[in-house]
Design a protein around this motif. Sequence first.
Motif, PDB file in Angstrom:
ATOM      1  N   VAL A 107       0.849  -1.195   0.000  1.00 53.02           N
ATOM      2  CA  VAL A 107       0.000   0.000   0.000  1.00 53.02           C
ATOM      3  C   VAL A 107       0.888   1.250   0.000  1.00 53.02           C
ATOM      4  CG1 VAL A 107      -1.638   1.345   1.386  1.00 53.02           C
ATOM      5  CG2 VAL A 107      -2.004  -1.114   1.047  1.00 53.02           C
ATOM      6  N   ALA A 108       1.914   1.246   0.829  1.00 54.54           N
ATOM      7  CA  ALA A 108       2.820   2.400   0.920  1.00 54.54           C
ATOM      8  C   ALA A 108       3.589   2.641  -0.374  1.00 54.54           C
ATOM      9  CB  ALA A 108       3.802   2.201   2.078  1.00 54.54           C
ATOM     10  N   ALA A 109       3.732   1.619  -1.210  1.00 55.30           N
ATOM     11  CA  ALA A 109       4.512   1.726  -2.451  1.00 55.30           C
ATOM     12  C   ALA A 109       3.668   2.192  -3.643  1.00 55.30           C
ATOM     13  CB  ALA A 109       5.151   0.376  -2.761  1.00 55.30           C
ATOM     14  N   GLN A 110       2.460   2.658  -3.413  1.00 50.40           N
ATOM     15  CA  GLN A 110       1.594   3.082  -4.514  1.00 50.40           C
ATOM     16  C   GLN A 110       2.166   4.292  -5.247  1.00 50.40           C
ATOM     17  OE1 GLN A 110      -1.426   1.524  -5.694  1.00 50.40           O
ATOM     18  NE2 GLN A 110      -0.199   0.032  -4.553  1.00 50.40           N
ATOM     19  N   SER A 111       1.978   4.328  -6.559  1.00 56.14           N
ATOM     20  CA  SER A 111       2.431   5.469  -7.355  1.00 56.14           C
ATOM     21  C   SER A 111       1.545   6.690  -7.111  1.00 56.14           C
ATOM     22  CB  SER A 111       2.437   5.106  -8.844  1.00 56.14           C
ATOM     23  OG  SER A 111       1.137   4.734  -9.270  1.00 56.14           O
ATOM     24  N   CYS A 112       0.372   6.502  -6.584  1.00 59.07           N
ATOM     25  CA  CYS A 112      -0.554   7.577  -6.227  1.00 59.07           C
ATOM     26  C   CYS A 112      -0.688   7.602  -4.708  1.00 59.07           C
ATOM     27  CB  CYS A 112      -1.918   7.326  -6.872  1.00 59.07           C
ATOM     28  SG  CYS A 112      -3.178   8.511  -6.375  1.00 59.07           S
ATOM     29  N   SER A 113      -0.505   8.741  -4.101  1.00 60.13           N
ATOM     30  CA  SER A 113      -0.530   8.805  -2.634  1.00 60.13           C
ATOM     31  C   SER A 113      -1.777   9.483  -2.071  1.00 60.13           C
ATOM     32  CB  SER A 113       0.720   9.504  -2.120  1.00 60.13           C
ATOM     33  OG  SER A 113       0.757  10.829  -2.601  1.00 60.13           O
ATOM     34  N   ASP A 114      -2.773   9.709  -2.896  1.00 60.59           N
ATOM     35  CA  ASP A 114      -3.994  10.379  -2.432  1.00 60.59           C
ATOM     36  C   ASP A 114      -4.971   9.340  -1.873  1.00 60.59           C
ATOM     37  OD1 ASP A 114      -5.945  12.198  -1.863  1.00 60.59           O
ATOM     38  OD2 ASP A 114      -6.314  12.801  -3.941  1.00 60.59           O
ATOM     39  N   PHE A 115      -4.586   8.713  -0.753  1.00 59.15           N
ATOM     40  CA  PHE A 115      -5.404   7.662  -0.162  1.00 59.15           C
ATOM     41  C   PHE A 115      -5.247   7.654   1.346  1.00 59.15           C
ATOM     42  CE2 PHE A 115      -1.289   5.652  -0.812  1.00 59.15           C
ATOM     43  CZ  PHE A 115      -1.088   4.957   0.366  1.00 59.15           C
ATOM     44  N   GLU A 116      -6.179   6.982   1.986  1.00 54.68           N
ATOM     45  CA  GLU A 116      -6.077   6.654   3.399  1.00 54.68           C
ATOM     46  C   GLU A 116      -6.217   5.138   3.504  1.00 54.68           C
ATOM     47  OE1 GLU A 116      -9.384   8.110   5.738  1.00 54.68           O
ATOM     48  OE2 GLU A 116     -10.862   7.140   4.443  1.00 54.68           O
ATOM     49  N   THR A 117      -5.719   4.580   4.580  1.00 53.86           N
ATOM     50  CA  THR A 117      -5.865   3.153   4.834  1.00 53.86           C
ATOM     51  C   THR A 117      -6.686   2.987   6.106  1.00 53.86           C
ATOM     52  OG1 THR A 117      -3.684   2.778   3.867  1.00 53.86           O
ATOM     53  CG2 THR A 117      -4.638   0.972   5.119  1.00 53.86           C
ATOM     54  N   VAL A 118      -7.758   2.207   6.018  1.00 48.77           N
ATOM     55  CA  VAL A 118      -8.611   1.920   7.164  1.00 48.77           C
ATOM     56  C   VAL A 118      -8.483   0.430   7.456  1.00 48.77           C
ATOM     57  CG1 VAL A 118     -10.942   1.978   8.104  1.00 48.77           C
ATOM     58  CG2 VAL A 118     -10.202   3.762   6.493  1.00 48.77           C
ATOM     59  N   ILE A 119      -7.835   0.115   8.571  1.00 46.88           N
ATOM     60  CA  ILE A 119      -7.666  -1.273   8.973  1.00 46.88           C
ATOM     61  C   ILE A 119      -8.689  -1.558  10.062  1.00 46.88           C
ATOM     62  CG2 ILE A 119      -6.109  -2.977   9.996  1.00 46.88           C
ATOM     63  CD1 ILE A 119      -3.810  -1.221   8.854  1.00 46.88           C
ATOM     64  N   VAL A 120      -9.493  -2.586   9.851  1.00 49.40           N
ATOM     65  CA  VAL A 120     -10.477  -2.972  10.846  1.00 49.40           C
ATOM     66  C   VAL A 120      -9.999  -4.267  11.495  1.00 49.40           C
ATOM     67  CG1 VAL A 120     -12.881  -3.499  11.337  1.00 49.40           C
ATOM     68  CG2 VAL A 120     -12.304  -1.862   9.518  1.00 49.40           C
ATOM     69  N   ASP A 121      -9.536  -4.136  12.735  1.00 52.72           N
ATOM     70  CA  ASP A 121      -9.098  -5.290  13.520  1.00 52.72           C
ATOM     71  C   ASP A 121     -10.363  -6.003  13.989  1.00 52.72           C
ATOM     72  OD1 ASP A 121      -8.240  -7.101  15.395  1.00 52.72           O
ATOM     73  OD2 ASP A 121      -6.921  -5.695  16.430  1.00 52.72           O
ATOM     74  N   ASP A 122     -10.589  -7.174  13.421  1.00 44.81           N
ATOM     75  CA  ASP A 122     -11.825  -7.916  13.657  1.00 44.81           C
ATOM     76  C   ASP A 122     -11.682  -8.871  14.840  1.00 44.81           C
ATOM     77  OD1 ASP A 122     -14.484  -8.614  13.022  1.00 44.81           O
ATOM     78  OD2 ASP A 122     -13.795 -10.351  11.869  1.00 44.81           O
ATOM     79  N   GLY A 123     -11.340  -8.293  16.004  1.00 45.23           N
ATOM     80  CA  GLY A 123     -11.225  -9.097  17.223  1.00 45.23           C
ATOM     81  C   GLY A 123     -10.000  -9.989  17.263  1.00 45.23           C
ATOM     82  N   SER A 124      -8.912  -9.533  16.688  1.00 45.28           N
ATOM     83  CA  SER A 124      -7.682 -10.339  16.645  1.00 45.28           C
ATOM     84  C   SER A 124      -7.155 -10.652  18.034  1.00 45.28           C
ATOM     85  CB  SER A 124      -6.579  -9.585  15.889  1.00 45.28           C
ATOM     86  OG  SER A 124      -6.952  -9.325  14.566  1.00 45.28           O
ATOM     87  N   PRO A 125      -6.668 -11.895  18.252  1.00 47.28           N
ATOM     88  CA  PRO A 125      -6.022 -12.210  19.519  1.00 47.28           C
ATOM     89  C   PRO A 125      -4.683 -11.481  19.683  1.00 47.28           C
ATOM     90  CG  PRO A 125      -6.500 -14.226  18.281  1.00 47.28           C
ATOM     91  CD  PRO A 125      -6.873 -13.069  17.425  1.00 47.28           C
ATOM     92  N   LEU A 126      -4.012 -11.192  18.564  1.00 42.59           N
ATOM     93  CA  LEU A 126      -2.758 -10.438  18.596  1.00 42.59           C
ATOM     94  C   LEU A 126      -3.032  -8.996  18.184  1.00 42.59           C
ATOM     95  CD1 LEU A 126      -0.262 -12.930  16.887  1.00 42.59           C
ATOM     96  CD2 LEU A 126      -0.703 -12.604  19.330  1.00 42.59           C
ATOM     97  N   ALA A 127      -2.335  -8.077  18.792  1.00 44.61           N
ATOM     98  CA  ALA A 127      -2.519  -6.657  18.478  1.00 44.61           C
ATOM     99  C   ALA A 127      -1.997  -6.347  17.077  1.00 44.61           C
ATOM    100  CB  ALA A 127      -1.792  -5.802  19.509  1.00 44.61           C
ATOM    101  N   VAL A 128      -2.750  -5.558  16.307  1.00 45.55           N
ATOM    102  CA  VAL A 128      -2.280  -5.125  14.990  1.00 45.55           C
ATOM    103  C   VAL A 128      -1.501  -3.817  15.064  1.00 45.55           C
ATOM    104  CG1 VAL A 128      -4.170  -6.301  13.796  1.00 45.55           C
ATOM    105  CG2 VAL A 128      -4.384  -3.885  14.355  1.00 45.55           C
ATOM    106  N   GLU A 129      -1.643  -3.086  16.163  1.00 50.63           N
ATOM    107  CA  GLU A 129      -1.011  -1.770  16.275  1.00 50.63           C
ATOM    108  C   GLU A 129       0.502  -1.798  16.061  1.00 50.63           C
ATOM    109  OE1 GLU A 129      -3.435  -2.885  18.186  1.00 50.63           O
ATOM    110  OE2 GLU A 129      -4.996  -1.353  18.130  1.00 50.63           O
TER     111      GLU A 129
END
Length: 161
Positions: free
Chosen positions: A49-71
């Motif tokens: 995602v970070a390597a996109q040629s276009c940077s006009d975006f946001e990333t929305v990550i939805v942690d769906d109750g993961s046992p391990l932290a995504v942060e």
Amino acid sequence: MTTITWRSVQGCYTVTMPGTDSPIVSIIIPAYVATPHQSKLLGETLDTVAAQSCSDFETVIVDDGSPLAVEPTVAGRPRTLVLRQANGGSAQARNTGIGASRGRYLIFLDADDHLLPQAIEASLEAFRDHPECGFVVGAREEMTYEGDPVPWSVPAMPRES
């Protein structure tokens, strides 16, 4: 109705929408991280995602109750929002992401997928060239977890006739 103006900036067609600082694209990633390997795959996904040629975006990550932290995997990544919810499955997580997104266009990306470097740029060009379309589908490559090509054939994308 909002009037939009297409303009090319650094190889990326962006949209000027009056009265907003919102990104043109929201990338929605439902994530259920239960193992260190899944955390590594999420990191690889975010790298693409970070390597996109276009940077006009946001990333929305939805942690769906993961046992391990995504942060820890997400930390330090600009334009990224992490939402946490009780496990409800990927469809519910995508809907949560849609509700929090600010972009005019949405990209749905699984937490173990790679986004090809010009995916956003190509999608925006397709929308610009075909404003009658409600969605676009881009090229894809299928691979194993090890990064090797899959042993089965992958059908080519359909073309306009």
